[in-house]
Design a protein around this motif. Structure first.
Motif, PDB file in Angstrom:
ATOM      1  N   LYS A   1       0.820  -1.218   0.000  1.00  0.00           N
ATOM      2  CA  LYS A   1       0.000   0.000   0.000  1.00  0.00           C
ATOM      3  C   LYS A   1       0.855   1.270   0.000  1.00  0.00           C
ATOM      4  CE  LYS A   1      -4.056  -2.023   2.233  1.00  0.00           C
ATOM      5  NZ  LYS A   1      -4.869  -1.991   1.009  1.00  0.00           N
ATOM      6  N   ALA A   2       2.123   1.150   0.382  1.00  0.00           N
ATOM      7  CA  ALA A   2       3.009   2.312   0.422  1.00  0.00           C
ATOM      8  C   ALA A   2       3.562   2.667  -0.954  1.00  0.00           C
ATOM      9  CB  ALA A   2       4.165   2.057   1.386  1.00  0.00           C
ATOM     10  N   LEU A   3       3.362   1.785  -1.925  1.00  0.00           N
ATOM     11  CA  LEU A   3       3.928   1.986  -3.257  1.00  0.00           C
ATOM     12  C   LEU A   3       2.936   2.685  -4.184  1.00  0.00           C
ATOM     13  CD1 LEU A   3       5.805  -0.190  -2.017  1.00  0.00           C
ATOM     14  CD2 LEU A   3       6.039  -1.143  -4.320  1.00  0.00           C
ATOM     15  N   SER A   4       3.461   3.504  -5.067  1.00  0.00           N
ATOM     16  CA  SER A   4       2.644   4.117  -6.111  1.00  0.00           C
ATOM     17  C   SER A   4       2.335   3.063  -7.168  1.00  0.00           C
ATOM     18  CB  SER A   4       3.388   5.283  -6.759  1.00  0.00           C
ATOM     19  OG  SER A   4       4.513   4.789  -7.490  1.00  0.00           O
ATOM     20  N   ASN A   5       1.399   3.366  -8.071  1.00  0.00           N
ATOM     21  CA  ASN A   5       1.082   2.431  -9.158  1.00  0.00           C
ATOM     22  C   ASN A   5       2.317   2.145 -10.004  1.00  0.00           C
ATOM     23  OD1 ASN A   5      -1.539   2.414  -8.269  1.00  0.00           O
ATOM     24  ND2 ASN A   5      -2.317   3.792  -9.852  1.00  0.00           N
ATOM     25  N   LEU A   6       3.106   3.181 -10.250  1.00  0.00           N
ATOM     26  CA  LEU A   6       4.329   3.030 -11.032  1.00  0.00           C
ATOM     27  C   LEU A   6       5.292   2.072 -10.339  1.00  0.00           C
ATOM     28  CD1 LEU A   6       5.943   4.125 -13.522  1.00  0.00           C
ATOM     29  CD2 LEU A   6       6.957   5.774 -11.961  1.00  0.00           C
ATOM     30  N   GLU A   7       5.425   2.209  -9.054  1.00  0.00           N
ATOM     31  CA  GLU A   7       6.333   1.349  -8.292  1.00  0.00           C
ATOM     32  C   GLU A   7       5.841  -0.095  -8.251  1.00  0.00           C
ATOM     33  OE1 GLU A   7       8.308   4.395  -5.040  1.00  0.00           O
ATOM     34  OE2 GLU A   7       6.236   3.721  -4.740  1.00  0.00           O
ATOM     35  N   LEU A   8       4.522  -0.275  -8.156  1.00  0.00           N
ATOM     36  CA  LEU A   8       3.971  -1.634  -8.146  1.00  0.00           C
ATOM     37  C   LEU A   8       4.268  -2.344  -9.466  1.00  0.00           C
ATOM     38  CD1 LEU A   8       0.515  -0.972  -6.430  1.00  0.00           C
ATOM     39  CD2 LEU A   8       2.402  -2.319  -5.481  1.00  0.00           C
ATOM     40  N   ILE A   9       4.131  -1.634 -10.576  1.00  0.00           N
ATOM     41  CA  ILE A   9       4.440  -2.224 -11.877  1.00  0.00           C
ATOM     42  C   ILE A   9       5.926  -2.513 -11.984  1.00  0.00           C
ATOM     43  CG2 ILE A   9       4.487  -1.792 -14.372  1.00  0.00           C
ATOM     44  CD1 ILE A   9       1.851  -0.265 -14.027  1.00  0.00           C
TER      45      ILE A   9
ATOM     46  N   LYS B   1       6.458   3.171 -16.645  1.00  0.00           N
ATOM     47  CA  LYS B   1       5.658   4.339 -16.987  1.00  0.00           C
ATOM     48  C   LYS B   1       4.840   4.098 -18.249  1.00  0.00           C
ATOM     49  CE  LYS B   1       5.951   9.321 -17.845  1.00  0.00           C
ATOM     50  NZ  LYS B   1       6.849  10.485 -18.031  1.00  0.00           N
ATOM     51  N   GLU B   2       5.437   3.446 -19.240  1.00  0.00           N
ATOM     52  CA  GLU B   2       4.727   3.145 -20.492  1.00  0.00           C
ATOM     53  C   GLU B   2       3.626   2.114 -20.259  1.00  0.00           C
ATOM     54  OE1 GLU B   2       7.180   2.515 -23.979  1.00  0.00           O
ATOM     55  OE2 GLU B   2       8.817   3.656 -23.057  1.00  0.00           O
ATOM     56  N   VAL B   3       3.904   1.147 -19.391  1.00  0.00           N
ATOM     57  CA  VAL B   3       2.877   0.154 -19.048  1.00  0.00           C
ATOM     58  C   VAL B   3       1.717   0.836 -18.325  1.00  0.00           C
ATOM     59  CG1 VAL B   3       2.346  -1.876 -17.654  1.00  0.00           C
ATOM     60  CG2 VAL B   3       4.483  -1.781 -18.940  1.00  0.00           C
ATOM     61  N   LEU B   4       2.031   1.709 -17.382  1.00  0.00           N
ATOM     62  CA  LEU B   4       1.005   2.412 -16.620  1.00  0.00           C
ATOM     63  C   LEU B   4       0.127   3.272 -17.524  1.00  0.00           C
ATOM     64  CD1 LEU B   4      -0.189   3.013 -13.846  1.00  0.00           C
ATOM     65  CD2 LEU B   4       1.477   4.851 -13.590  1.00  0.00           C
ATOM     66  N   GLU B   5       0.731   3.935 -18.492  1.00  0.00           N
ATOM     67  CA  GLU B   5      -0.043   4.747 -19.444  1.00  0.00           C
ATOM     68  C   GLU B   5      -0.991   3.869 -20.239  1.00  0.00           C
ATOM     69  OE1 GLU B   5       2.961   6.677 -21.726  1.00  0.00           O
ATOM     70  OE2 GLU B   5       3.326   8.261 -20.236  1.00  0.00           O
ATOM     71  N   CYS B   6      -0.513   2.699 -20.619  1.00  0.00           N
ATOM     72  CA  CYS B   6      -1.334   1.740 -21.369  1.00  0.00           C
ATOM     73  C   CYS B   6      -2.512   1.280 -20.522  1.00  0.00           C
ATOM     74  CB  CYS B   6      -0.464   0.553 -21.765  1.00  0.00           C
ATOM     75  SG  CYS B   6      -1.249  -0.608 -22.884  1.00  0.00           S
ATOM     76  N   VAL B   7      -2.263   1.019 -19.242  1.00  0.00           N
ATOM     77  CA  VAL B   7      -3.310   0.575 -18.314  1.00  0.00           C
ATOM     78  C   VAL B   7      -4.336   1.678 -18.099  1.00  0.00           C
ATOM     79  CG1 VAL B   7      -3.775  -0.106 -15.925  1.00  0.00           C
ATOM     80  CG2 VAL B   7      -1.822  -1.082 -17.133  1.00  0.00           C
ATOM     81  N   GLU B   8      -3.866   2.891 -17.872  1.00  0.00           N
ATOM     82  CA  GLU B   8      -4.768   4.002 -17.565  1.00  0.00           C
ATOM     83  C   GLU B   8      -5.575   4.456 -18.769  1.00  0.00           C
ATOM     84  OE1 GLU B   8      -2.104   6.876 -15.904  1.00  0.00           O
ATOM     85  OE2 GLU B   8      -2.335   6.100 -13.850  1.00  0.00           O
ATOM     86  N   ASN B   9      -5.032   4.272 -19.963  1.00  0.00           N
ATOM     87  CA  ASN B   9      -5.749   4.695 -21.173  1.00  0.00           C
ATOM     88  C   ASN B   9      -6.985   3.849 -21.434  1.00  0.00           C
ATOM     89  OD1 ASN B   9      -4.089   6.827 -21.792  1.00  0.00           O
ATOM     90  ND2 ASN B   9      -2.756   5.652 -23.149  1.00  0.00           N
TER      91      ASN B   9
END
Length: 223
Positions: free
Chosen positions: A22-30, A48-56
């Motif tokens: 829970k202490a990690l950001s989404n970016l850190e979890l990925i 970061k690229e994976v996170l953008e893909c997930v959020e889009n």
């Protein structure tokens, strides 16, 4: 900042170990899921690229979409999809009760935009709570392809009391075809022998649905 430039206590794995996920950001979890980057990309840049893909578009996230990320690789793509699917399964499983076809439609809303037909099963316990949602078959519904053993094998393993079948019509026409009716009749009869009821068969359209149970077609598979 690259991960190598961070102090040990601020690196994702070390932070997770000491403080919990829970202490990690989404970016850190990925970044934890990926483990490492490539020669060309640091793990943070790749994350970061994976996170953008997930959020889009999380609903349409799949292997093909992830493989468009340069440097991700098949292994990492599979790890991400497996982690997301596992978490969703446990979230879905937590107390969801299926009371009618409208509940099924909401739960299977991801089928509305599919270009192919997907045949999905929802296994239920005795209180009509969802145990598991599974894709059983992809393609045009056919008696020889959708066999009772594929539908009931998982239901038996789940110790399910009932099964709801769901499939989509990419055309948007929600009226059941002769093949839909024949497949349903076959599954209902098999369910009677096994002792696991087919509770409903719901056809998903673009904006609405058809319920075999509500339409009076569930018992005999005939109009």
């Amino acid at each position: 900042m690259k991960i190598k430039e961070l102090p040990d206590f601020d690196r994702p794995r070390e932070k997770l170990e000491k403080l919990g996920p829970k202490a990690l950001s989404n970016l850190e979890l990925i970044a934890v899921l990926l483990g490492k980057g490539t020669r060309a990309k640091d793990v943070y840049q790749l994350s970061k690229e994976v996170l953008e893909c997930v959020e889009n578009d999380f609903e349409k996230l799949n292997f093909t979409t992830l493989m468009r990320i340069n440097g991700l690789g098949k292994t990492h793509a599979c790890q991400i999809l497996a982690a997301f699917e596992l978490s969703q399964r446990y979230l879905f499983q937590d107390g969801i009760k299926i009371q009618n076809a409208s509940d099924v439609y909401k739960l299977a809303s991801d089928l509305k935009e599919k270009k192919q037909e997907y045949f999905v099963t929802l296994t239920l316990d005795g209180a009509a709570r969802l145990i598991q949602k599974r894709v059983v078959f992809i393609g045009t519904l056919n008696q020889s392809l959708v066999h009772p053993r594929e539908v009931f094998a998982d239901a038996i393993a789940d110790r399910a009391a009932g099964v709801i079948c769901v499939h989509n019509h990419p055309s948007g026409n929600i009226q059941p075809s002769r093949e839909d009716i024949a497949v349903t009749k076959k599954l209902v009869e098999a369910g009677k022998i096994i002792g696991i009821r087919i509770m409903d068969h719901v056809i998903i359209g673009k904006t609405t649905y058809f319920s075999f149970q509500a339409g009076g077609l569930l018992n005999n598979g005939e109009h």
